[in-house]
Design a protein around this motif. Structure first.
Motif, PDB file in Angstrom:
ATOM      1  N   LYS A  53       0.837  -1.208   0.000  1.00 18.90           N
ATOM      2  CA  LYS A  53       0.000   0.000   0.000  1.00 18.90           C
ATOM      3  C   LYS A  53       0.867   1.250   0.000  1.00 18.90           C
ATOM      4  N   GLU A  54       1.951   1.220   0.779  1.00 21.76           N
ATOM      5  CA  GLU A  54       2.883   2.349   0.841  1.00 21.76           C
ATOM      6  C   GLU A  54       3.517   2.594  -0.527  1.00 21.76           C
ATOM      7  N   LYS A  55       3.879   1.516  -1.195  1.00 24.17           N
ATOM      8  CA  LYS A  55       4.485   1.615  -2.522  1.00 24.17           C
ATOM      9  C   LYS A  55       3.496   2.213  -3.523  1.00 24.17           C
ATOM     10  N   LYS A  56       2.229   1.784  -3.463  1.00 24.12           N
ATOM     11  CA  LYS A  56       1.208   2.323  -4.362  1.00 24.12           C
ATOM     12  C   LYS A  56       0.961   3.798  -4.085  1.00 24.12           C
ATOM     13  N   ALA A  57       0.956   4.177  -2.808  1.00 15.83           N
ATOM     14  CA  ALA A  57       0.747   5.586  -2.446  1.00 15.83           C
ATOM     15  C   ALA A  57       1.890   6.446  -2.955  1.00 15.83           C
ATOM     16  N   THR A  58       3.104   5.939  -2.855  1.00 16.10           N
ATOM     17  CA  THR A  58       4.270   6.676  -3.357  1.00 16.10           C
ATOM     18  C   THR A  58       4.184   6.834  -4.869  1.00 16.10           C
ATOM     19  N   ALA A  59       3.814   5.767  -5.561  1.00 14.91           N
ATOM     20  CA  ALA A  59       3.685   5.832  -7.020  1.00 14.91           C
ATOM     21  C   ALA A  59       2.602   6.831  -7.423  1.00 14.91           C
ATOM     22  N   ALA A  60       1.514   6.862  -6.672  1.00  8.41           N
ATOM     23  CA  ALA A  60       0.430   7.807  -6.967  1.00  8.41           C
ATOM     24  C   ALA A  60       0.891   9.247  -6.747  1.00  8.41           C
ATOM     25  N   ALA A  61       1.686   9.471  -5.698  1.00  5.37           N
ATOM     26  CA  ALA A  61       2.201  10.819  -5.423  1.00  5.37           C
ATOM     27  C   ALA A  61       3.155  11.269  -6.531  1.00  5.37           C
TER      28      ALA A  61
END
Length: 156
Positions: A53-61
């Motif tokens: 989830k953290e990785k997806k949030a970073t990619a979205a940012a």
């Protein structure tokens, strides 16, 4: 959770190869069995889920930032440049200067403003959209393939 288990979770969240991740994390004796035991534990699965989830949030940012660079307005930067009188710190703080990479005041007067390259931002967005951004370099791919071949030889 031990350091090796945290490392396993981190590796697994990146590539999903349980056996390879266990070996890289330091579970050298029967890494496949170790990986299966680790994945059976709820705390390990929860940590992997959190990391994903953290990785997806970073990619979205990152994607959001690239969109701002590619499509954002430069009106506030022009307002700053064309302003006749000196702006206060509070007024400058309210300006959206996200697209600005550099501001200089040359000796002769005036103001020099450089912007981030919109075309590069668009190219990166395109790579993100096609998944090309996540591909590894040929050198890293060759190393990974060599490691897989060595692990297969060890199993035989």
């Amino acid at each position: 959770m031990t350091d090796k288990e945290r490392l396993f979770c981190s590796y697994y969240a990146e590539d999903g190869d349980a056996r390879g991740c266990a070996a890289r994390a330091g579970f050298v004796v029967a890494p496949r069995r170790s990986a299966a035991r680790l994945l059976a534990r709820e705390e390990i699965r929860n940590e992997i889920s959190r990391l994903e989830k953290e990785k997806k949030a970073t990619a979205a940012a990152v994607e959001k930032g690239l969109c701002r660079l590619a499509f954002g307005s430069v009106a506030d930067a022009l307002k700053l440049m064309l302003c006749e009188e000196t702006m206060s710190a509070e007024e400058i703080e309210k300006l959206d200067l996200f697209n600005v990479s550099d501001i200089k005041r040359p000796k002769g007067g005036g103001l020099e403003i450089k912007f981030f390259d919109r075309l590069k931002a668009l190219e990166r967005l395109e790579k993100l959209g096609t998944g090309e951004e996540n591909t590894q370099s040929s050198f890293v791919q060759a190393l990974a393939e060599g490691a897989k071949m060595l692990s297969r030889e060890d199993e035989e």
